[in-house]
Design an enzyme around this catalytic site. Structure first.
Site, short mmCIF file in Angstrom:
data_model
loop_
_atom_site.label_atom_id
_atom_site.label_comp_id
_atom_site.label_asym_id
_atom_site.label_seq_id
_atom_site.Cartn_x
_atom_site.Cartn_y
_atom_site.Cartn_z
N LYS A 38 4.74 8.54 5.26
CA LYS A 38 6.09 7.93 4.95
C LYS A 38 6.38 7.91 3.48
CE LYS A 38 4.91 3.32 5.88
NZ LYS A 38 4.80 2.28 7.12
N ARG A 135 9.58 -7.03 14.58
CA ARG A 135 10.36 -6.08 13.73
C ARG A 135 11.14 -5.11 14.60
NH1 ARG A 135 7.41 -2.44 8.94
NH2 ARG A 135 6.48 -1.61 10.94
N HIS A 165 2.50 -2.74 15.81
CA HIS A 165 1.88 -2.94 14.48
C HIS A 165 1.33 -3.99 14.14
CE1 HIS A 165 1.81 -1.52 10.18
NE2 HIS A 165 2.78 -2.29 9.86
N ARG A 221 -3.60 4.67 12.60
CA ARG A 221 -2.72 5.12 11.56
C ARG A 221 -3.20 4.55 10.23
NH1 ARG A 221 0.13 2.28 15.76
NH2 ARG A 221 0.79 0.66 13.95
N TYR A 266 15.02 -4.36 -26.65
CA TYR A 266 15.92 -5.19 -26.09
C TYR A 266 15.82 -6.79 -26.27
CZ TYR A 266 18.14 -0.97 -24.32
OH TYR A 266 18.67 0.50 -24.15
N CYS A 313 12.02 -0.46 -21.48
CA CYS A 313 13.42 0.14 -21.22
C CYS A 313 13.67 0.93 -20.18
CB CYS A 313 13.83 0.88 -22.70
SG CYS A 313 13.48 -0.04 -24.32
N ASP A 315 13.87 4.25 -20.42
CA ASP A 315 13.02 5.60 -20.64
C ASP A 315 11.94 5.62 -21.45
OD1 ASP A 315 15.63 6.57 -19.00
OD2 ASP A 315 16.49 6.10 -20.70
C1 LIG Z 1 3.44 1.83 7.42
C2 LIG Z 1 3.00 1.59 8.77
C3 LIG Z 1 1.56 2.10 8.99
C4 LIG Z 1 0.50 2.22 7.70
O1 LIG Z 1 0.09 0.88 7.32
P1 LIG Z 1 -1.01 0.88 5.84
O2 LIG Z 1 -1.05 -0.46 5.73
O3 LIG Z 1 -0.32 1.58 4.61
O4 LIG Z 1 -2.15 1.50 6.54
C5 LIG Z 1 1.00 2.12 10.33
N1 LIG Z 1 1.85 1.88 11.29
C6 LIG Z 1 3.22 1.58 11.00
C7 LIG Z 1 4.04 1.20 12.15
C8 LIG Z 1 3.67 1.56 9.74
O5 LIG Z 1 5.09 1.15 9.39
#
Ligand SMILES: *Cc1c(COP(=O)(O)O)cnc(C)c1O
Length: 393
Positions: A38, A135, A165, A221, A266, A313, A315
């Site tokens: 992602k 969530r 998660h 994951r 700045y 800044c 850039d």
């Molecule tokens: C982003 C995400 C992950 C990966 O998490 P990491 O901490 O980067 O390994 C896994 N599962 C879900 C649902 C996520 O949103």
């Protein structure tokens, strides 16, 4: 291949593969890895990363429909799962591309079912159960299980997976993650009692993979660890050696001597107390480099750590090269990575700026081309400036 002369992010694909191997060693033989790509592969480029990790993963996970479709557009054919809610208007396209949305409400399920039936297809999806993150996901209780039963009875759709998660798996104290895993397994049991067996069960993120929580299920994951960063300082780093894949490099554009009393950048927040030599670097917050590093960060030039003077800044920024040898226009600058014996880690930038390491890599901007290396050789580049709008003139 184009030679980048302003700033570029170097992505070491060998490090990416090394990290996948490292994680794989932690997993039971039967547990499959899903590569989380992602946010454009945490800023590394989702398509090239998906390609590089392909030998190690069963499939991919992304956050949005657009991210999933991008993978398909680039010929990536393994399963793709979307971890966040997707608007119903995308369902048809997702079904046609065999992209799995996540589902946790009756409304989502009915919309997916209607679309699948009208297309004469079976749509795979993953159920989400909320075990403590608050969530997304159905509640991990009897009512949640009853909802799952109603969802699974709809025509044209199939619950291929069930996931949750972890909110705190990266902490030393694993009690919260263990509690979430317990709730997840309880929910699996409730579904079993209702005659529902979901084939693919998955909970673990990178922290889970490293600290072995939820790794005994079907999938894990992997996210941040693909890219060579640990989820936090509290995980057991010795259990999976990781190599950061991204380096951020630039070149000096201008060098000059200034007198005491001269202010820099700045707001004049830095004022020279003595004669100084300063170098200008063509990188700023417009490239995703945190402005909070103003007067606090460092870069590497000729193997030396040199401080940022005054404000970053949009850039450009200025650094102190007083007393250094031959620093000139085109002298290389390392903003993330190694130069000689010195190194600046993403975590250092996060610490100096009061930020978060995940955010630093995700924020590397579209103005920064990504250059991919294998065995030290450039094997590809991702340049965000190659859009074409032939009909808009
Ligand atoms: C982003 C995400 C992950 C990966 O998490 P990491 O901490 O980067 O390994 C896994 N599962 C879900 C649902 C996520 O949103």
């Amino acid at each position: 291949m184009k030679k980048y002369t302003r700033v570029f992010a170097e992505i070491d694909l060998d490090a990416i593969c090394f990290n996948m191997e490292s994680m794989k060693r932690n997993l039971p033989q039967k547990t499959e890895m899903i590569g989380v790509v992602k946010a454009d592969g945490y800023g590394h480029g989702s398509v090239p990363i998906a390609g590089a990790i392909s030998p190690y993963v069963k499939g991919y996970a992304v956050a949005t429909a657009q991210e999933a479709l991008l993978l398909r557009r680039h010929g990536i054919e393994k399963p793709v799962l979307i971890l966040g809610p997707v608007h119903e208007s995308y369902y048809e396209e997702l079904i046609l591309h065999r992209i799995r949305p996540c589902v946790f409400t009756m409304k989502q399920a009915e919309a997916l079912s209607r679309k699948a039936v009208s297309l004469g297809q079976t749509a795979d999806f993953h159920l989400v159960v909320d075990t403590g993150m608050s969530r997304i996901g159905m509640e991990a209780d009897e009512a949640g299980a009853d909802l799952a039963v109603r969802i699974c009875s709809l025509p044209g759709i199939r619950a291929e997976g069930l996931f949750t998660h972890f909110a705190r798996a990266d902490e030393t104290d694993k009690i919260y993650a263990e509690r979430q895993l317990g709730r997840y397994l309880y929910f699996v049991k409730l579904l079993g009692e209702r005659g529902i067996e979901i084939p693919i069960r998955h909970c673990a993120n990178s922290a889970g993979i490293i600290d072995l929580i939820g790794t005994g299920l079907d999938w894990v994951r992997a996210g941040i660890s693909i890219y060579g960063l640990y989820p936090s300082d509290q995980v057991n780093k010795s259990r999976a050696e990781l190599r950061p894949a991204m380096a951020l490099k630039s070149f000096v554009t201008y060098v000059k001597d200034i007198e005491p009393g001269r202010q820099v950048s700045y707001g004049g927040t830095f004022e020279a107390k003595a004669p100084m030599r300063i170098a200008t670097i063509p990188v700023g917050y417009g490239d995703g480099y945190p402005r909070n590093l103003s007067g606090r960060g460092f870069v590497l030039i000729q193997g030396q750590r040199v401080p940022i003077l005054g404000r970053v800044c949009m850039d450009q920024m200025m650094v102190d090269v007083t007393g250094m040898g031959q620093v000139d226009t085109d002298t290389p600058v390392t903003l993330i990575g190694r130069d000689g014996a010195e190194r600046i880690r993403v975590e250092d930038l996060a610490e100096w700026s009061g930020g978060f390491h995940y955010e630093i890599i995700c924020d590397v901007g579209k103005r920064v081309p990504r250059v991919y290396l294998r065995a030290g050789q450039v094997v590809g580049t991702k340049d965000y400036f190659d859009d074409e709008y032939p009909k808009m003139r």
